[in-house]
Design an enzyme around this catalytic site. Structure first.
Site, mmCIF file in Angstrom:
data_model
loop_
_atom_site.group_PDB
_atom_site.id
_atom_site.type_symbol
_atom_site.label_atom_id
_atom_site.label_comp_id
_atom_site.label_asym_id
_atom_site.label_seq_id
_atom_site.Cartn_x
_atom_site.Cartn_y
_atom_site.Cartn_z
ATOM 1 N N THR A 156 0.758 -1.236 -0.081
ATOM 2 C CA THR A 156 0.149 -0.237 0.146
ATOM 3 C C THR A 156 1.142 0.987 -0.176
ATOM 4 O O THR A 156 0.869 2.043 -0.920
ATOM 5 C CB THR A 156 -0.932 -0.032 1.214
ATOM 6 O OG1 THR A 156 -1.888 -1.225 1.383
ATOM 7 C CG2 THR A 156 -1.986 1.534 0.887
ATOM 8 N N HIS A 198 1.730 2.071 -3.680
ATOM 9 C CA HIS A 198 0.594 2.089 -4.026
ATOM 10 C C HIS A 198 0.167 3.706 -4.029
ATOM 11 O O HIS A 198 -0.160 5.354 -4.930
ATOM 12 C CB HIS A 198 -0.582 1.667 -4.135
ATOM 13 C CG HIS A 198 -0.494 0.578 -4.340
ATOM 14 N ND1 HIS A 198 -1.053 0.736 -6.224
ATOM 15 C CD2 HIS A 198 -0.238 -0.923 -4.707
ATOM 16 C CE1 HIS A 198 -1.434 -1.165 -6.143
ATOM 17 N NE2 HIS A 198 -0.578 -1.136 -5.674
#
Ligand code: ZN
Ligand code: ZN
Length: 334
Positions: free
Chosen positions: A44, A47
């Site tokens: 994450t 990202h």
């Protein structure tokens, strides 16, 4: 405390992540100041760093953290200075329909530590006291950074509602895939197949309790399972996982894909074979169970923790620079 300057890993804009000096965090009413023991890095964060996961800007990264409470803000009574805690990063608003229905992770106004407000890749962070979960006896704060990713795995396996005696295969053998294997083994599942193109990950999966491992190519031949778990975050794993479903089978979508990713799906197969697709997002109210699994060594922290990095190496990791690191990469604050 007061006037302290700390080093922090800060996300400014897509592609712009820096190690900088930050002032000591302010502790508002209802919040606590945590002296961070360690923080984990995860997909994450990558990202966020490349702009494919919406987040705040000029924000300290780190949503997987544990440490010791250093100071409590006004109105905090249920937790005291010196308590060792793991942080559940996800904060609901308590007032939208979803929060009222007991689903804070689907909150329309959700906040998250390390995503919408400063996170734990710094030696101190202040967070709402309600997010702090005391560590069970015997669990160290460094091992407890696995609490957050494991809380997501626990929620996902809850959602999958797996029957005993099922055949399960997992595409993607990163941190989550390996944790899932350890949980499935503890549940007594007789067939646990790990699928990855990385040989080191396949070997780790066998040590973690997989009954069989395969490359992605091998998994495209004649594999048939009751539960297919997509834990790679790669759209290319969707179709082989879907095609491996036995009649009545279920597919769990767990890996974080990008918003623009598209996959193809055969609706006639879903209809005629009564297949089910299940999404699972974060780990609402599952952190205490995750910490119990770690303390009981159902999920073995040493098997999951990989390379220990400094903040500069963590910056390279989130920007996908430098050498490949062993999952789960993490930073310890002395
Ligand atoms: Zn994470
Ligand atoms: Zn809400």
């Amino acid at each position: 405390m007061g006037g302290l300057v700390l080093k922090a890993l800060v996300f400014y804009a897509p592609g712009d992540v820096r190690v900088v000096d930050r002032p000591e965090p302010i502790v508002n009413a209802g919040e606590v100041l945590i002296k961070v023991a360690a923080a984990g890095l995860c997909g994450t964060d990558r990202h966020i760093a490349d702009g494919s996961y919406t987040s705040a800007k000029s924000m300290v990264l780190g949503h997987e953290l544990a440490g010791v409470i250093q100071e409590v803000g006004h109105g905090v009574e249920h937790i005291s200075v010196g308590t060792r805690v793991c942080v559940d990063p996800n904060l609901g608003c308590h007032s939208c329909n979803y929060c009222r229905a007991g689903k804070p992770h689907l909150c329309l106004n959700a906040q998250a530590v390390g995503v919408t407000r400063d996170g734990g890749l710094a030696s101190y962070v202040s967070v709402p006291a309600e997010l702090c979960h005391p560590l069970p006896e015997g669990l160290s704060p460094v091992h407890a950074i696995l609490g957050e990713p494991l809380s997501c795995v626990v929620h996902a396996l809850d959602r999958a509602n797996i029957e005993l005696g099922s055949k399960v295969a997992i595409w993607g053998l990163g941190t989550s895939g390996i944790m899932m294997i350890q949980c499935l083994r503890a549940m007594g599942q007789p067939t646990i197949i790990g699928v990855s193109h990385h040989e080191d990950q396949r070997n780790l999966a066998l040590r973690a309790g997989a009954t069989q491992v395969m490359t992605q190519e091998e998994a495209k031949q004649s594999l048939e399972v009751d539960l297919a778990i997509e834990a790679s975050g790669s759209p290319s794993a969707f179709e082989p996982a879907f095609n491996a479903l036995a009649p009545g089978g279920r597919m769990l979508l767990y890996g974080v894909m990008s918003p623009g990713d598209v996959v193809s799906l055969k609706p006639e197969q879903m209809f005629r074979r009564e297949l089910t697709l299940i999404g699972s997002y974060v780990g609402p109210r599952t952190l205490d169970r995750a910490l119990s699994l770690l303390a009981a060594r159902i999920v073995e922290p040493e098997m999951i923790l990989g390379d220990r990095l400094n903040l500069e190496e963590a910056r390279e990791w989130v920007l996908k620079e430098g050498a490949r690191k062993r999952a789960k990469a993490y930073v310890v604050f002395e």
